[in-house]
Motif scaffolding. Sequence first.
Motif, PDB file in Angstrom:
ATOM      1  N   VAL A 137      -5.000  -0.545   5.521  1.00 51.11           N
ATOM      2  CA  VAL A 137      -5.754   0.621   5.054  1.00 51.11           C
ATOM      3  C   VAL A 137      -4.796   1.475   4.241  1.00 51.11           C
ATOM      4  CG1 VAL A 137      -6.988   2.719   5.723  1.00 51.11           C
ATOM      5  CG2 VAL A 137      -7.351   0.602   7.003  1.00 51.11           C
ATOM      6  N   ALA A 138      -5.159   1.748   2.994  1.00 54.28           N
ATOM      7  CA  ALA A 138      -4.303   2.533   2.104  1.00 54.28           C
ATOM      8  C   ALA A 138      -4.167   3.961   2.606  1.00 54.28           C
ATOM      9  CB  ALA A 138      -4.881   2.518   0.684  1.00 54.28           C
ATOM     10  N   PRO A 139      -3.129   4.673   2.167  1.00 54.92           N
ATOM     11  CA  PRO A 139      -2.915   6.042   2.646  1.00 54.92           C
ATOM     12  C   PRO A 139      -4.113   6.966   2.433  1.00 54.92           C
ATOM     13  CG  PRO A 139      -0.982   5.255   1.482  1.00 54.92           C
ATOM     14  CD  PRO A 139      -2.037   4.217   1.296  1.00 54.92           C
ATOM     15  N   ASP A 140      -4.860   6.775   1.335  1.00 53.60           N
ATOM     16  CA  ASP A 140      -6.020   7.629   1.086  1.00 53.60           C
ATOM     17  C   ASP A 140      -7.275   7.112   1.786  1.00 53.60           C
ATOM     18  OD1 ASP A 140      -6.658   5.397  -0.396  1.00 53.60           O
ATOM     19  OD2 ASP A 140      -6.450   6.373  -2.351  1.00 53.60           O
ATOM     20  N   GLY A 141      -7.181   5.964   2.463  1.00 56.87           N
ATOM     21  CA  GLY A 141      -8.307   5.429   3.212  1.00 56.87           C
ATOM     22  C   GLY A 141      -9.389   4.795   2.372  1.00 56.87           C
ATOM     23  N   LEU A 142      -9.197   4.694   1.069  1.00 54.62           N
ATOM     24  CA  LEU A 142     -10.224   4.180   0.175  1.00 54.62           C
ATOM     25  C   LEU A 142     -10.086   2.674  -0.022  1.00 54.62           C
ATOM     26  CD1 LEU A 142     -10.250   6.976  -2.568  1.00 54.62           C
ATOM     27  CD2 LEU A 142     -11.711   6.765  -0.533  1.00 54.62           C
ATOM     28  N   TRP A 143     -11.221   2.021  -0.291  1.00 60.05           N
ATOM     29  CA  TRP A 143     -11.226   0.596  -0.556  1.00 60.05           C
ATOM     30  C   TRP A 143     -10.600   0.324  -1.916  1.00 60.05           C
ATOM     31  CZ3 TRP A 143     -13.378  -2.185  -4.555  1.00 60.05           C
ATOM     32  CH2 TRP A 143     -13.397  -3.579  -4.407  1.00 60.05           C
ATOM     33  N   ARG A 144      -9.901  -0.784  -2.004  1.00 61.84           N
ATOM     34  CA  ARG A 144      -9.333  -1.238  -3.269  1.00 61.84           C
ATOM     35  C   ARG A 144      -9.566  -2.732  -3.402  1.00 61.84           C
ATOM     36  NH1 ARG A 144      -3.369   1.731  -2.944  1.00 61.84           N
ATOM     37  NH2 ARG A 144      -4.175   3.865  -2.650  1.00 61.84           N
ATOM     38  N   ALA A 167       0.820  -1.217   0.000  1.00 60.66           N
ATOM     39  CA  ALA A 167       0.000   0.000   0.000  1.00 60.66           C
ATOM     40  C   ALA A 167       0.852   1.265   0.000  1.00 60.66           C
ATOM     41  CB  ALA A 167      -0.941   0.002   1.206  1.00 60.66           C
ATOM     42  N   GLY A 168       2.071   1.175   0.508  1.00 64.59           N
ATOM     43  CA  GLY A 168       2.986   2.306   0.450  1.00 64.59           C
ATOM     44  C   GLY A 168       3.005   3.164   1.696  1.00 64.59           C
ATOM     45  N   ARG A 211      -8.668  -2.423   3.379  1.00 65.76           N
ATOM     46  CA  ARG A 211      -9.832  -2.070   4.170  1.00 65.76           C
ATOM     47  C   ARG A 211     -10.176  -0.586   4.035  1.00 65.76           C
ATOM     48  NH1 ARG A 211     -13.101  -5.957   6.738  1.00 65.76           N
ATOM     49  NH2 ARG A 211     -11.814  -7.734   7.376  1.00 65.76           N
ATOM     50  N   LYS A 212     -11.458  -0.291   4.212  1.00 65.02           N
ATOM     51  CA  LYS A 212     -11.908   1.095   4.339  1.00 65.02           C
ATOM     52  C   LYS A 212     -12.539   1.223   5.714  1.00 65.02           C
ATOM     53  CE  LYS A 212     -14.964   4.626   2.422  1.00 65.02           C
ATOM     54  NZ  LYS A 212     -16.005   4.945   1.400  1.00 65.02           N
ATOM     55  N   ILE A 213     -11.805   1.780   6.646  1.00 66.89           N
ATOM     56  CA  ILE A 213     -12.248   1.895   8.040  1.00 66.89           C
ATOM     57  C   ILE A 213     -12.057   3.337   8.479  1.00 66.89           C
ATOM     58  CG2 ILE A 213     -12.015   1.017  10.390  1.00 66.89           C
ATOM     59  CD1 ILE A 213     -10.587  -1.417   9.208  1.00 66.89           C
ATOM     60  N   GLY A 214     -13.121   3.964   8.858  1.00 69.43           N
ATOM     61  CA  GLY A 214     -13.016   5.364   9.283  1.00 69.43           C
ATOM     62  C   GLY A 214     -12.965   5.504  10.789  1.00 69.43           C
ATOM     63  N   GLY A 215     -12.343   6.560  11.244  1.00 67.17           N
ATOM     64  CA  GLY A 215     -12.367   6.916  12.657  1.00 67.17           C
ATOM     65  C   GLY A 215     -11.516   6.063  13.573  1.00 67.17           C
TER      66      GLY A 215
END
Length: 353
Positions: free
Chosen positions: A114-121, A85-86, A130-134
């Motif tokens: 969780v990717a740096p931009d927080g978006l699902w891939r 993910a970087g 994963r896309k996990i907020g908060g």
Amino acid sequence: MRPLKVLPVQVDVIASRQEGLISAAQLDGIGVDAQWRYRLVRQGRLIRVTQGVYDTDVVPPDQRSRADLLDHLRRRPAWLGLLAAGPGSTAVGLCALALYKVKGLPRTIRSEVVAPDGLWRPARDGITFRKIGGIVTGRFGGDFRIASVADALALGVGQMYRDDAVAVMDDLLHTRSATADDLARAHDLARGHRDVEATHSWWRLPDGRSESPLETSARLACLDAGIPPDTLQLVVRDPDGAHLGRVDLAWRLPDGTWLLVEIDGASVHTAPAAVFRDRTRQNALASAGGSRLLRFTAKDLRGRLVETLEPLLREAGWAPGCYDDVGQPAVLGPSVVSTGAAVTAVLPVPFEA
């Protein structure tokens, strides 16, 4: 034949911190460009694991000769996800717990990040994005981040069997990596995740006195059989107050004697010094009287353990909940046996390394 080009020493330095893995970006930073990487892969000196991530150890992971092989197999997926993910990505769930070096995790865990931009891939090469907020995170390994223990446990608990999940929580409490309040918070956070419905009863089971996953499994096996230990890590003394040892699981019998159980892990108890220490302690307990000491290994936990203990406790008239466990030491010896019974010999249960 032209000699092989020597790799910069930084390759091993960086990879050693990342379970043998290294990213294309990290290799670029030390002068190993794409063309060189291509040659290294063709020469069998690097293994391409996924896009942009390479393994510097060409031996298959589960065939490697390492003292910490099981921990290595758990941490490697965590690093694989982070490197794929970087920089700025976050280790979550079981991967985060593996990086925290928590004991009791399943042998095999999947790579989650969780990717740096927080978006699902879309998942690729076994890596789940994963896309996990908060979630609460902290810095890890310089350019990466890691979920808090509570957030990691909330996501990971539904991916484990009960014994593993309780062993993880036991270890977090035992090492003081988490408090009871932290576990309660993790339970609340877990309610929003998939596969958590079956786990709600598990959160009442952790006990920070358990010192290993084997002890946790033994305790849960006894609990399932209706013979939960009266206490854990019981300190035993002779009538003069001399310290005789500390025992993993213990039951207080109606006649005032104790049924004591030790859970022996091969990695600890088969070392010569440990064997000598265990024998010395066992002899001291036997000489003091007023107790029976049984020893079991991992092979016994879902069979011989309960099959041995259950009839002994039944014949002794033991019942759960009769002992008020306030953490006091046990004083062994014929003089403290309420019935005046004779000294009880050590029960001859075979020890298996």
